[in-house]
Design a protein around this motif. Sequence first.
Motif, PDB file in Angstrom:
ATOM      1  N   LYS A  31      -6.907  20.535  13.370  1.00 57.74           N
ATOM      2  CA  LYS A  31      -7.012  20.206  12.027  1.00 57.74           C
ATOM      3  C   LYS A  31      -6.261  21.017  11.151  1.00 57.74           C
ATOM      4  O   LYS A  31      -5.650  21.044  10.090  1.00 57.74           O
ATOM      5  CB  LYS A  31      -8.563  20.432  11.762  1.00 57.74           C
ATOM      6  CG  LYS A  31      -8.675  20.198  10.305  1.00 57.74           C
ATOM      7  CD  LYS A  31     -10.515  20.306   9.880  1.00 57.74           C
ATOM      8  CE  LYS A  31     -10.783  20.560   8.368  1.00 57.74           C
ATOM      9  NZ  LYS A  31     -12.382  20.757   8.245  1.00 57.74           N
ATOM     10  N   LEU A  32      -6.149  22.635  11.422  1.00 61.30           N
ATOM     11  CA  LEU A  32      -5.578  23.393  10.727  1.00 61.30           C
ATOM     12  C   LEU A  32      -3.998  23.095  10.914  1.00 61.30           C
ATOM     13  O   LEU A  32      -3.338  23.181   9.803  1.00 61.30           O
ATOM     14  CB  LEU A  32      -5.595  24.889  11.320  1.00 61.30           C
ATOM     15  CG  LEU A  32      -7.049  25.425  11.232  1.00 61.30           C
ATOM     16  CD1 LEU A  32      -7.279  26.571  12.065  1.00 61.30           C
ATOM     17  CD2 LEU A  32      -7.439  25.704   9.852  1.00 61.30           C
ATOM     18  N   ASP A  33      -3.602  22.651  11.721  1.00 61.99           N
ATOM     19  CA  ASP A  33      -1.896  22.303  12.126  1.00 61.99           C
ATOM     20  C   ASP A  33      -1.999  21.184  10.899  1.00 61.99           C
ATOM     21  O   ASP A  33      -0.480  21.080  10.682  1.00 61.99           O
ATOM     22  CB  ASP A  33      -1.618  22.044  13.635  1.00 61.99           C
ATOM     23  CG  ASP A  33      -0.405  21.839  13.868  1.00 61.99           C
ATOM     24  OD1 ASP A  33       0.459  22.382  12.886  1.00 61.99           O
ATOM     25  OD2 ASP A  33       0.029  21.421  15.046  1.00 61.99           O
ATOM     26  N   ASP A 155       5.236  29.165  16.185  1.00 58.43           N
ATOM     27  CA  ASP A 155       4.055  29.055  16.022  1.00 58.43           C
ATOM     28  C   ASP A 155       3.523  28.262  14.849  1.00 58.43           C
ATOM     29  O   ASP A 155       3.457  28.813  13.761  1.00 58.43           O
ATOM     30  CB  ASP A 155       3.048  30.317  16.266  1.00 58.43           C
ATOM     31  CG  ASP A 155       1.670  30.145  16.490  1.00 58.43           C
ATOM     32  OD1 ASP A 155       1.131  29.151  16.172  1.00 58.43           O
ATOM     33  OD2 ASP A 155       1.001  31.044  16.899  1.00 58.43           O
ATOM     34  N   PRO A 156       3.188  26.893  14.982  1.00 62.09           N
ATOM     35  CA  PRO A 156       2.663  26.378  13.660  1.00 62.09           C
ATOM     36  C   PRO A 156       1.705  27.048  13.042  1.00 62.09           C
ATOM     37  O   PRO A 156       1.580  26.653  11.636  1.00 62.09           O
ATOM     38  CB  PRO A 156       2.368  25.093  14.307  1.00 62.09           C
ATOM     39  CG  PRO A 156       2.064  25.189  15.536  1.00 62.09           C
ATOM     40  CD  PRO A 156       2.871  26.347  16.314  1.00 62.09           C
ATOM     41  N   THR A 280       3.480  18.247  25.976  1.00 60.28           N
ATOM     42  CA  THR A 280       3.149  17.205  24.895  1.00 60.28           C
ATOM     43  C   THR A 280       2.354  17.949  24.113  1.00 60.28           C
ATOM     44  O   THR A 280       1.557  18.885  24.121  1.00 60.28           O
ATOM     45  CB  THR A 280       2.558  15.886  25.431  1.00 60.28           C
ATOM     46  OG1 THR A 280       1.283  16.269  26.074  1.00 60.28           O
ATOM     47  CG2 THR A 280       3.732  15.435  26.403  1.00 60.28           C
ATOM     48  N   TYR A 281       2.312  17.357  22.738  1.00 66.13           N
ATOM     49  CA  TYR A 281       1.313  17.678  21.582  1.00 66.13           C
ATOM     50  C   TYR A 281      -0.094  17.525  21.949  1.00 66.13           C
ATOM     51  O   TYR A 281      -1.004  17.884  21.520  1.00 66.13           O
ATOM     52  CB  TYR A 281       1.790  16.967  20.185  1.00 66.13           C
ATOM     53  CG  TYR A 281       0.957  17.516  19.277  1.00 66.13           C
ATOM     54  CD1 TYR A 281       1.398  18.813  18.591  1.00 66.13           C
ATOM     55  CD2 TYR A 281      -0.236  16.893  18.723  1.00 66.13           C
ATOM     56  CE1 TYR A 281       0.302  19.476  17.573  1.00 66.13           C
ATOM     57  CE2 TYR A 281      -0.925  17.416  17.560  1.00 66.13           C
ATOM     58  CZ  TYR A 281      -0.434  18.500  16.907  1.00 66.13           C
ATOM     59  OH  TYR A 281      -1.256  19.059  15.967  1.00 66.13           O
ATOM     60  N   GLU A 282      -0.366  16.294  22.857  1.00 67.04           N
ATOM     61  CA  GLU A 282      -1.827  15.899  22.998  1.00 67.04           C
ATOM     62  C   GLU A 282      -2.406  16.771  23.971  1.00 67.04           C
ATOM     63  O   GLU A 282      -3.784  16.781  23.945  1.00 67.04           O
ATOM     64  CB  GLU A 282      -1.406  14.502  24.007  1.00 67.04           C
ATOM     65  CG  GLU A 282      -1.197  13.347  23.073  1.00 67.04           C
ATOM     66  CD  GLU A 282      -0.006  13.125  22.376  1.00 67.04           C
ATOM     67  OE1 GLU A 282       1.181  13.937  23.097  1.00 67.04           O
ATOM     68  OE2 GLU A 282       0.659  12.540  21.417  1.00 67.04           O
ATOM     69  N   HIS A 286      -0.237  23.776  24.235  1.00 66.78           N
ATOM     70  CA  HIS A 286       1.015  24.293  23.394  1.00 66.78           C
ATOM     71  C   HIS A 286       0.418  25.358  22.406  1.00 66.78           C
ATOM     72  O   HIS A 286       1.359  26.255  21.898  1.00 66.78           O
ATOM     73  CB  HIS A 286       1.538  22.991  22.799  1.00 66.78           C
ATOM     74  CG  HIS A 286       0.839  22.475  21.708  1.00 66.78           C
ATOM     75  ND1 HIS A 286      -0.100  21.575  21.894  1.00 66.78           N
ATOM     76  CD2 HIS A 286       1.114  22.662  20.441  1.00 66.78           C
ATOM     77  CE1 HIS A 286      -0.523  21.091  20.763  1.00 66.78           C
ATOM     78  NE2 HIS A 286       0.222  21.706  19.833  1.00 66.78           N
ATOM     79  N   PHE A 287      -0.647  25.160  21.731  1.00 67.61           N
ATOM     80  CA  PHE A 287      -1.138  26.059  20.917  1.00 67.61           C
ATOM     81  C   PHE A 287      -1.103  27.698  21.268  1.00 67.61           C
ATOM     82  O   PHE A 287      -0.537  28.464  20.526  1.00 67.61           O
ATOM     83  CB  PHE A 287      -2.614  25.887  20.187  1.00 67.61           C
ATOM     84  CG  PHE A 287      -2.615  24.746  19.478  1.00 67.61           C
ATOM     85  CD1 PHE A 287      -2.019  24.620  18.177  1.00 67.61           C
ATOM     86  CD2 PHE A 287      -3.116  23.560  20.058  1.00 67.61           C
ATOM     87  CE1 PHE A 287      -2.303  23.674  17.369  1.00 67.61           C
ATOM     88  CE2 PHE A 287      -3.478  22.435  19.042  1.00 67.61           C
ATOM     89  CZ  PHE A 287      -2.908  22.466  17.762  1.00 67.61           C
TER      90      PHE A 287
END
Length: 333
Positions: A31-33, A155-156, A280-282, A286-287
Amino acid sequence: MDFRFTEDQITLRDSVREYLEGTHTPELLRKLDEHGNRDPQVWNGLVEMGLAGLLVPEDQGGLGMGLVEAALIAVELGRADVSEPIVDTAFVAAPWLAAKGQTDRLGDIAAGELKVALAHDVNPWIADLDQAGAVLSNGALADVASSPVVMDSVDPLRRLSARGALGGNDPLLLDLAALMSAAQLIGAADRMLALSVDYAQQREQFGQPIGSFQAVKHHAASVAVKVEFAKPVLWRAAYALQNGHARAPIHISHAKLAATDAAIFAAETAIQIHGAMGYTYEVDLHFWMKRAWALAGAWGDRTFHLKRIDDAVIGGGIDLGPDRTFASEMIHA
């Protein structure tokens, strides 16, 4: 010498971990991303937990705890991938201001009313400058003069701005921030190991979980060893800085190196265990992987801290030998 944490320290750590596991979830990170990477409720929750005033003296409205407790909590913040500037403000700026006798704004920090950004020549950027009410630069706390432009980060969830004319080479600021970066790296490494183990228990190949394969077990065990070996190095560094020992900067560099190596190794191994899915982002991995990459270069990269240790060891700045035990160092520091 008793190296164990006290019951109060363990209770504090566990209560923060329980709170973060219930509120700072991977769903919140996504959600923050997607919506600007900051939520006032996250900051307010950390303040209500008392973390903003953890290192602020009691007569200034804080809890009056020390760097060992702060390092314990910073590990938990890294484990939860918290991006709010609670570490920079409460665990770096607050003890720096207290040590320098600049106590005017400590009450505001303890109350969660002031966020402080940190400027140092070792970093070409400043984290959360656009969110801060003040910036610690050139040995003083100053108001943020303008609205800084936020840059992209690997880091997004990090908000970085160019340092510009701000900075300075204050050694205490560097040591405090490097110590807390090391703590967050260890927390991130712990979380990546946990994510890898969970995935290995669920992902099946040839009709059984891949976690049952010996090679996967060995990979996970190697990460666990590296992380556990880094933790006592961090605790020693926190204890040394808290008590003003002469070797504290060397111990901090050792902690930053050990934590960086553990986190990067955990990230690499997690990718191997997850396979292509790990990219993958899923997948949540990756965070923490990107946070590890970012913190590895923050407050002195590997080359910087290796040089600090090399200068002390090879340059003869510290005494080495079988008689230089931990106990003797604590006595003669």
